[in-house]
Design a protein around this motif. Structure first.
Motif, PDB file in Angstrom:
ATOM      1  N   SER A 251      34.104  31.214  36.442  1.00  0.00           N
ATOM      2  CA  SER A 251      33.647  29.939  36.351  1.00  0.00           C
ATOM      3  C   SER A 251      32.253  29.712  36.955  1.00  0.00           C
ATOM      4  N   THR A 269      31.500  30.677  32.732  1.00  0.00           N
ATOM      5  CA  THR A 269      32.180  29.609  31.764  1.00  0.00           C
ATOM      6  C   THR A 269      31.899  28.445  32.517  1.00  0.00           C
ATOM      7  N   SER A 276      36.121  26.816  27.345  1.00  0.00           N
ATOM      8  CA  SER A 276      34.815  27.752  27.708  1.00  0.00           C
ATOM      9  C   SER A 276      35.354  29.071  28.071  1.00  0.00           C
ATOM     10  N   TRP A 279      36.440  31.238  25.612  1.00  0.00           N
ATOM     11  CA  TRP A 279      35.496  31.994  24.842  1.00  0.00           C
ATOM     12  C   TRP A 279      34.815  33.089  25.647  1.00  0.00           C
ATOM     13  N   GLY A 280      34.830  33.076  26.988  1.00  0.00           N
ATOM     14  CA  GLY A 280      34.370  33.877  27.671  1.00  0.00           C
ATOM     15  C   GLY A 280      35.032  35.488  27.811  1.00  0.00           C
TER      16      GLY A 280
END
Length: 328
Positions: A251, A269, A276, A279-280
């Motif tokens: 993060s 992310t 998010s 997605w990462g």
């Protein structure tokens, strides 16, 4: 600063350390007192005043940062002790740009009084022959199943709840993925309950405490290391993932922001966002060659930046500056 009854053992600790320090000061030449965090503020400040030696403080995290503010008497006491230690210090060391800003905003410590020295890692403990790596991995996942690993204390600020919420989106694209979240703490049972309630318990393993040896092996066999913290003053767990030579997804918060260069040494992310984070993770799983390239870039940076020999030299430079300025 008045201490609540919850903390008498801290005062006893400081008394014991003060007694031992007096013995050492009688037989050795001491030029600088160095106190790490508020737990030893009392002994550090007393030694400074008794022996007229400059005090250096290292602040690893703050109470306001951990709890997103000060909400009760206990937190107010810790916050007050953190302020006092910074006030009494000649210089303050922090581990990241993020922590420098937090110290400045929380305690009004001027930037010019703060030194940024990162934490480091011993790379060699991750460099060992591991002939049974596949056997170890097969205890957690089949050969064809992506293994997604995270480690840390089971507390809200580490963001494991976000990782669990991100899992269904990852599983939509990679239905055979396996998740391991290793560590102990007060949220462990809650997280176990959450994966059961979401119907994905068969994809998750939350073992609780893991020995240091098995923890390193776990990182060595992972396909992705995920560190979804909400609050993270530094983020040494991400360095451990990089030292184990796995691609990391973090993060974009706190010290993790400085550890990872997005798309070069890992994937960043949005903190607190399951979409998010998913997605990462998928970026790394979809692009393994890119992941391997990022692993090489991250390892090079470990050598050149997060190196204990370099960090020790930087700390010695702070000591030398303090002694010179204090007239020692």
């Amino acid at each position: 600063v008045k201490a609540p009854q919850f903390f008498p053992w801290i005062l006893n600790l400081n008394f014991g350390m003060l007694s031992k320090a007096h013995q050492l000061m009688q037989s050795r030449q001491i030029d600088v007192i160095h106190a790490h965090d508020w737990l030893v503020a009392h002994v550090g400040i007393q030694l400074k005043k008794i022996y007229n030696k400059p005090l250096v403080a290292t602040i690893h995290a703050t109470e306001a940062g951990r709890w997103h503010g000060i909400h009760n008497e206990t937190q107010a006491y810790v916050h007050g002790m953190e302020w006092l230690l910074n006030f009494e210090s000649w210089r303050t060391i922090v581990c990241s740009d993020y922590m420098r800003d937090e110290i400045r905003n929380s305690f009004q410590v001027p930037y010019e009084k703060i030194d940024i020295i990162p934490n480091g890692i011993k790379r060699d403990k991750f460099m060992f022959d591991f002939p049974d790596a596949w056997d170890f991995r097969r205890r957690l996942a089949a050969d064809y199943e992506p293994l997604i690993v995270s480690v840390g204390r089971m507390v809200p600020e580490k963001g494991f709840q976000v990782m669990i919420e991100a899992a269904p989106e990852v599983l939509r694209d990679f239905p055979n993925a396996r998740f391991v979240i290793a560590g102990k703490g007060p949220m462990l049972e809650e997280l176990r309950h959450r994966v059961r309630a979401m119907g994905i318990a068969d994809r998750f393993h939350l073992p609780g405490y893991v020995s240091d040896e098995d923890l390193i092996k776990l990182l060595r066999v992972a396909d992705v290391g995920v560190y979804p913290s909400i609050y993270e003053p530094f983020g040494i767990v991400a360095l451990e993932g990089q030292a184990a030579r796995i691609p990391v997804v973090v993060s974009d918060t706190g010290g993790l922001t400085g550890i990872v260069e997005h798309g070069v040494t890992g994937i960043k992310t949005h903190a607190g966002s399951p979409d998010s984070l998913a997605w990462g993770i998928k970026q790394v799983l979809y692009h393994p060659d890119w992941g391997h390239w990022m692993v090489d870039q991250a390892y090079e940076r470990l050598i050149n930046t997060f190196n204990w020999d370099l960090i020790a030299d930087q700390t010695k430079q702070v000591y030398a500056r303090v002694v010179a300025e204090a007239g020692g």
